[in-house]
Design a protein around this motif. Structure first.
Motif, mmCIF file in Angstrom:
data_model
loop_
_atom_site.group_PDB
_atom_site.id
_atom_site.type_symbol
_atom_site.label_atom_id
_atom_site.label_comp_id
_atom_site.label_asym_id
_atom_site.label_seq_id
_atom_site.Cartn_x
_atom_site.Cartn_y
_atom_site.Cartn_z
ATOM 1 N N UNK A 96 -57.849 78.571 93.372
ATOM 2 C CA UNK A 96 -57.814 79.697 94.310
ATOM 3 C C UNK A 96 -58.344 79.303 95.681
ATOM 4 N N UNK A 97 -59.409 78.529 95.725
ATOM 5 C CA UNK A 97 -59.948 78.071 97.017
ATOM 6 C C UNK A 97 -58.889 77.317 97.803
ATOM 7 N N UNK A 98 -58.121 76.478 97.111
ATOM 8 C CA UNK A 98 -57.067 75.727 97.793
ATOM 9 C C UNK A 98 -55.957 76.645 98.289
ATOM 10 N N UNK A 99 -55.669 77.743 97.552
ATOM 11 C CA UNK A 99 -54.652 78.688 98.036
ATOM 12 C C UNK A 99 -55.153 79.400 99.287
ATOM 13 N N UNK A 100 -56.446 79.730 99.309
ATOM 14 C CA UNK A 100 -57.005 80.412 100.482
ATOM 15 C C UNK A 100 -57.116 79.468 101.681
ATOM 16 N N UNK A 101 -57.200 78.165 101.437
ATOM 17 C CA UNK A 101 -57.144 77.204 102.539
ATOM 18 C C UNK A 101 -55.783 77.263 103.219
ATOM 19 N N UNK A 102 -54.729 77.504 102.441
ATOM 20 C CA UNK A 102 -53.368 77.556 102.985
ATOM 21 C C UNK A 102 -53.036 78.922 103.576
ATOM 22 N N UNK A 103 -53.380 79.977 102.852
ATOM 23 C CA UNK A 103 -53.122 81.351 103.313
ATOM 24 C C UNK A 103 -54.412 82.152 103.081
ATOM 25 N N UNK A 104 -55.220 82.309 104.134
ATOM 26 C CA UNK A 104 -56.477 83.038 103.965
ATOM 27 C C UNK A 104 -56.251 84.474 103.503
ATOM 28 N N UNK A 105 -57.240 84.995 102.775
ATOM 29 C CA UNK A 105 -57.192 86.384 102.335
ATOM 30 C C UNK A 105 -56.985 87.278 103.560
ATOM 31 N N UNK A 106 -56.050 88.196 103.456
ATOM 32 C CA UNK A 106 -55.742 89.106 104.555
ATOM 33 C C UNK A 106 -54.600 88.639 105.439
ATOM 34 N N UNK A 107 -54.220 87.359 105.339
ATOM 35 C CA UNK A 107 -53.123 86.814 106.152
ATOM 36 C C UNK A 107 -51.801 86.771 105.396
ATOM 37 N N UNK A 108 -51.764 87.305 104.172
ATOM 38 C CA UNK A 108 -50.546 87.219 103.358
ATOM 39 C C UNK A 108 -49.332 87.820 104.064
ATOM 40 N N UNK A 109 -49.516 88.918 104.755
ATOM 41 C CA UNK A 109 -48.390 89.587 105.421
ATOM 42 C C UNK A 109 -47.750 88.704 106.490
ATOM 43 N N UNK A 110 -48.512 87.771 107.048
ATOM 44 C CA UNK A 110 -47.963 86.862 108.046
ATOM 45 C C UNK A 110 -46.961 85.885 107.437
ATOM 46 N N UNK A 111 -47.073 85.656 106.130
ATOM 47 C CA UNK A 111 -46.202 84.720 105.425
ATOM 48 C C UNK A 111 -45.085 85.413 104.671
ATOM 49 N N UNK A 112 -45.210 86.700 104.464
ATOM 50 C CA UNK A 112 -44.254 87.441 103.646
ATOM 51 C C UNK A 112 -42.987 87.719 104.451
ATOM 52 N N UNK A 113 -41.849 87.292 103.932
ATOM 53 C CA UNK A 113 -40.556 87.496 104.588
ATOM 54 C C UNK A 113 -39.856 88.669 103.899
ATOM 55 N N UNK A 114 -40.050 89.857 104.454
ATOM 56 C CA UNK A 114 -39.517 91.072 103.845
ATOM 57 C C UNK A 114 -37.995 91.027 103.741
ATOM 58 N N UNK A 115 -37.327 90.549 104.774
ATOM 59 C CA UNK A 115 -35.859 90.484 104.762
ATOM 60 C C UNK A 115 -35.347 89.565 103.650
ATOM 61 N N UNK A 116 -36.004 88.438 103.438
ATOM 62 C CA UNK A 116 -35.601 87.509 102.380
ATOM 63 C C UNK A 116 -35.771 88.159 101.007
ATOM 64 N N UNK A 117 -36.899 88.855 100.808
ATOM 65 C CA UNK A 117 -37.141 89.512 99.519
ATOM 66 C C UNK A 117 -36.147 90.644 99.292
ATOM 67 N N UNK A 118 -35.827 91.380 100.324
ATOM 68 C CA UNK A 118 -34.855 92.460 100.226
ATOM 69 C C UNK A 118 -33.467 91.913 99.894
ATOM 70 N N UNK A 119 -33.107 90.775 100.492
ATOM 71 C CA UNK A 119 -31.795 90.190 100.201
ATOM 72 C C UNK A 119 -31.734 89.707 98.737
ATOM 73 N N UNK A 120 -32.852 89.219 98.195
ATOM 74 C CA UNK A 120 -32.858 88.799 96.787
ATOM 75 C C UNK A 120 -32.593 89.996 95.883
ATOM 76 N N UNK A 121 -33.149 91.137 96.219
ATOM 77 C CA UNK A 121 -32.914 92.351 95.413
ATOM 78 C C UNK A 121 -31.468 92.786 95.515
ATOM 79 N N UNK A 122 -30.891 92.683 96.701
ATOM 80 C CA UNK A 122 -29.498 93.091 96.906
ATOM 81 C C UNK A 122 -28.536 92.187 96.142
#
Length: 137
Positions: free
Chosen positions: A108-134
Motif C-alpha cells: 500500500x505504501x508503494x501505491x501511495x507513492x505513485x498515487x497519493x491518497x486524495x489524488x485518485x480523481x486526477x488519474x481516473x479517466x471517466x470517459x474511458x470507464x464509461x466507454x467500457x460500460x457501453x
C-alpha cells in the motif's frame, strides 16, 4: 503519446484458514494500476487457476487498522496484530485468508507513492470507464 500510468505489483503468501489445521499457503499477486486508481486487484492461485478479486484500495488500507467492509470482501486485523484477515464471500463459497500486515502495508505504501491518497480523481479517466460500460452492450 501519453504517459503510461504506473503499476505496482507484489506477491504475498496468504494462509487459507481451515478448521482444525494449519493454514494452507496460497500465493496471491497484488496489483495496483493507477489507470484504475481506486482499486486493488488480487489474484489468488487456487489449484491450476487464478481467482481474481477486485476491491477498494481504501478497504485494504482501513482493514489494516480496524474491521472494514460489509460486502463480499472484509478486511480486519487478526488477534495476532502482525496478521491481517481477508474474508471473501461469493455465491460459490467463502474463504478466510491471513497475511502479514507488514507486507500488505508495504504494498500500500508503494501505491501511495505513485498515487497519493486524495489524488485518485486526477488519474481516473471517466470517459474511458464509461466507454467500457457501453461496449458491454
Amino acid at each position: 503519446m501519453g504517459i503510461e500510468p504506473p503499476v505496482v505489483r507484489a506477491t504475498v503468501i496468504f494462509g487459507l484458514r481451515t478448521f482444525g489445521a494449519v493454514p494452507l499457503p496460497v500465493r496471491a499477486d497484488l496489483e495496483y494500476d493507477a489507470a484504475d486508481p481506486y482499486a486493488v486487484s488480487v489474484g489468488y492461485h487456487a489449484g491450476t487457476g487464478v481467482v481474481r478479486w477486485l476491491f477498494g484500495r481504501d478497504l485494504l488500507a482501513d482493514g489494516l487498522l480496524a474491521p472494514a467492509g460489509d460486502g463480499d470482501v472484509r478486511v480486519r486485523p487478526a488477534a495476532d496484530e502482525s496478521q491481517v484477515l481477508v474474508e471473501l464471500n461469493a455465491p460459490d463459497g467463502s474463504a478466510v485468508l491471513e497475511a502479514e500486515a507488514a507486507e500488505l502495508a508495504d504494498f500500500l505504501d508503494r501505491t501511495y507513492d505513485e498515487v497519493p491518497f486524495g489524488d485518485e480523481a486526477l488519474w481516473f479517466d471517466f470517459d474511458r470507464e464509461l466507454s467500457k460500460l457501453a461496449m458491454r452492450d
